[in-house]
Scaffold this motif. Structure first.
Motif, PDB file in Angstrom:
ATOM      1  N   THR A  81       0.589   6.616  -2.431  1.00 13.04           N
ATOM      2  CA  THR A  81      -0.300   6.374  -3.562  1.00 13.04           C
ATOM      3  C   THR A  81       0.500   6.526  -4.842  1.00 13.04           C
ATOM      4  N   THR A 133      -9.800   7.428   0.358  1.00 14.18           N
ATOM      5  CA  THR A 133     -10.094   7.876  -1.000  1.00 14.18           C
ATOM      6  C   THR A 133     -10.673   9.276  -0.924  1.00 14.18           C
ATOM      7  N   ASP A 156      -7.515   2.750   3.814  1.00 10.93           N
ATOM      8  CA  ASP A 156      -7.551   3.244   2.442  1.00 10.93           C
ATOM      9  C   ASP A 156      -8.390   4.512   2.491  1.00 10.93           C
ATOM     10  N   THR A 163      -6.756   7.117  -4.058  1.00 16.97           N
ATOM     11  CA  THR A 163      -6.743   6.412  -2.779  1.00 16.97           C
ATOM     12  C   THR A 163      -5.324   6.359  -2.225  1.00 16.97           C
TER      13      THR A 163
END
Length: 176
Positions: free
Chosen positions: A140, A102, A100, A115
């Motif tokens: 995303t 971000t 992930d 993210t």
């Protein structure tokens, strides 16, 4: 493998998006001009530095009238905001090959955390150039209104022309 600087190989990468149109279908598009650098060990992105820039005027939905509308002040306002950008702030490994990632995503004059769910696809040596290449795919979803992309029109049957949710899909090949 050690940390190294990698550049996005735009000839072997894509930045795609899709959005619901008139509540009945998905319209897909791409950005044809972008660049990015990653300083990382591609097999362990947890301490990577990632910067990515997209030329907003390179939007391509295969319909020139729509593309010109998307470039206008109703949407991306490319005259005043020529680029979209992403800079990673936090990277979490979620399994052997997934992360992930971000970061600060900027569209127009609005920056929000977004993210991306990213999969490491592997490393290979290019038989033509001899360069080492690494592959990643990522996805995303964003709400376009969060970034000031608020234009819409109501349909006489109910609903709107353009949904708020935009799905983004990346296929990225890096070159050392």
């Amino acid at each position: 493998m050690t940390k190294a600087k990698w550049n996005v190989d735009t000839a072997h990468s894509t930045v795609e998006f899709s959005v619901r149109h008139m509540m009945i279908s998905n319209v897909k598009g791409t950005f044809n001009e972008f660049q990015g650098t990653i300083e990382a060990d591609p097999q362990d992105l947890t301490d990577a530095s990632i910067d990515f820039t997209i030329d907003a005027s390179s939007i391509d939905t295969r319909k020139s009238d729509r593309d010109n509308h998307l470039r206008s002040a109703d949407f991306f306002d490319v005259e005043n905001y020529p680029n979209l950008s992403f800079k990673a702030t936090t990277i979490k490994k979620t399994s052997d090959d997934t992360y992930d990632i971000t970061g600060d995503f900027t569209i127009k004059d609005t920056t929000k955390p977004v993210t991306f769910n990213v999969t490491f696809e592997g490393i290979a040596k290019d038989p033509m150039s001899g360069d080492e290449a690494a592959g990643f795919s990522g996805n995303t979803k964003i709400n376009r209104k969060d970034f000031g992309l608020t234009w819409n029109a109501a349909l006489e049957t109910g609903g709107v022309v353009v949904s708020d949710e935009v799905k983004i899909h990346l296929e990225i090949q890096l070159r050392k």
